[in-house]
Design an enzyme around this catalytic site. Structure first.
Site, PDB file in Angstrom:
ATOM      1  N   CYS A 135      -1.466   4.412   4.143  1.00 14.78           N
ATOM      2  CA  CYS A 135      -1.776   3.266   3.120  1.00 14.78           C
ATOM      3  C   CYS A 135      -2.215   2.205   4.059  1.00 14.78           C
ATOM      4  O   CYS A 135      -3.137   1.401   3.558  1.00 14.78           O
ATOM      5  CB  CYS A 135      -0.522   2.847   2.279  1.00 14.78           C
ATOM      6  N   HIS A 136      -2.149   2.062   5.384  1.00 13.08           N
ATOM      7  CA  HIS A 136      -2.505   0.907   6.108  1.00 13.08           C
ATOM      8  C   HIS A 136      -4.050   1.120   6.400  1.00 13.08           C
ATOM      9  O   HIS A 136      -4.459   0.233   7.101  1.00 13.08           O
ATOM     10  CB  HIS A 136      -1.648   0.976   7.442  1.00 13.08           C
ATOM     11  N   TYR A 145     -10.123   0.134  -1.325  1.00 11.50           N
ATOM     12  CA  TYR A 145      -9.513   0.454  -2.493  1.00 11.50           C
ATOM     13  C   TYR A 145     -10.579   0.886  -3.895  1.00 11.50           C
ATOM     14  O   TYR A 145     -10.577   1.668  -4.433  1.00 11.50           O
ATOM     15  CB  TYR A 145      -8.761  -0.722  -3.196  1.00 11.50           C
ATOM     16  N   ASN A 165       4.478   2.654  -3.297  1.00 10.01           N
ATOM     17  CA  ASN A 165       4.446   3.523  -1.933  1.00 10.01           C
ATOM     18  C   ASN A 165       5.444   4.628  -2.322  1.00 10.01           C
ATOM     19  O   ASN A 165       6.462   4.575  -1.661  1.00 10.01           O
ATOM     20  CB  ASN A 165       4.628   2.771  -0.812  1.00 10.01           C
ATOM     21  N   GLU A 204      -4.860   3.328  15.781  1.00 12.93           N
ATOM     22  CA  GLU A 204      -5.712   4.244  15.422  1.00 12.93           C
ATOM     23  C   GLU A 204      -6.960   4.034  15.863  1.00 12.93           C
ATOM     24  O   GLU A 204      -8.010   5.046  15.909  1.00 12.93           O
ATOM     25  CB  GLU A 204      -5.870   4.427  13.782  1.00 12.93           C
TER      26      GLU A 204
END
Length: 102
Positions: free
Chosen positions: A51-52, A21, A43, A80
């Site tokens: 956002c993850h 962030y 969101n 990922e």
DNA sequence: CGCTTGACACCGT
DNA sequence: AACGGTGCCAAGC
């Protein structure tokens, strides 16, 4: 819209990579890391923005939707290629620098 | 329009 | 080193 810029930055995050962030806020020439999370919390573009992939500067996942779906983040990140150990991202610093883990 | 809350970060103990 | 408290910026009510 500040938030829109935030989503844009997050969308720029490539797979297997994570951002904080603070980094995103700094990228927008601002120090509103709180506002970044506030925008994501609502969101407005949930599945559109990864956002993850956004985590705390400590390497912890932070939260997701309601601050209880953290396990979901771990699963998504793991898909990922970003694994999480003991609540912290593995090779977190490396993924931030975009360096090979070899 | 003003106060409170919030997916964080940093300093102090 | 770990835990706690305070601070910053923006969105929500």
């Amino acid at each position: 819209m500040f938030a829109a810029k935030v989503y844009s930055e997050i969308s720029k995050i490539p797979p297997g990579r994570v951002s904080t962030y603070k980094a995103i806020a700094q990228r927008l020439s601002t120090k509103a890391y709180r506002a970044v999370g506030t925008a994501l919390k609502r969101n407005p573009d949930a599945p559109r923005v990864p956002c993850h992939r956004v985590v705390c500067s400590d390497g912890s996942l932070g939260g997701y939707m309601g601050s209880m779906n953290s396990s979901l983040k771990v699963s998504l990140l793991a898909a990922e290629g970003v694994f999480v150990k003991d609540g912290k991202i593995v090779d977190f610093s490396q993924k931030l620098g975009g360096r090979n883990a070899s």
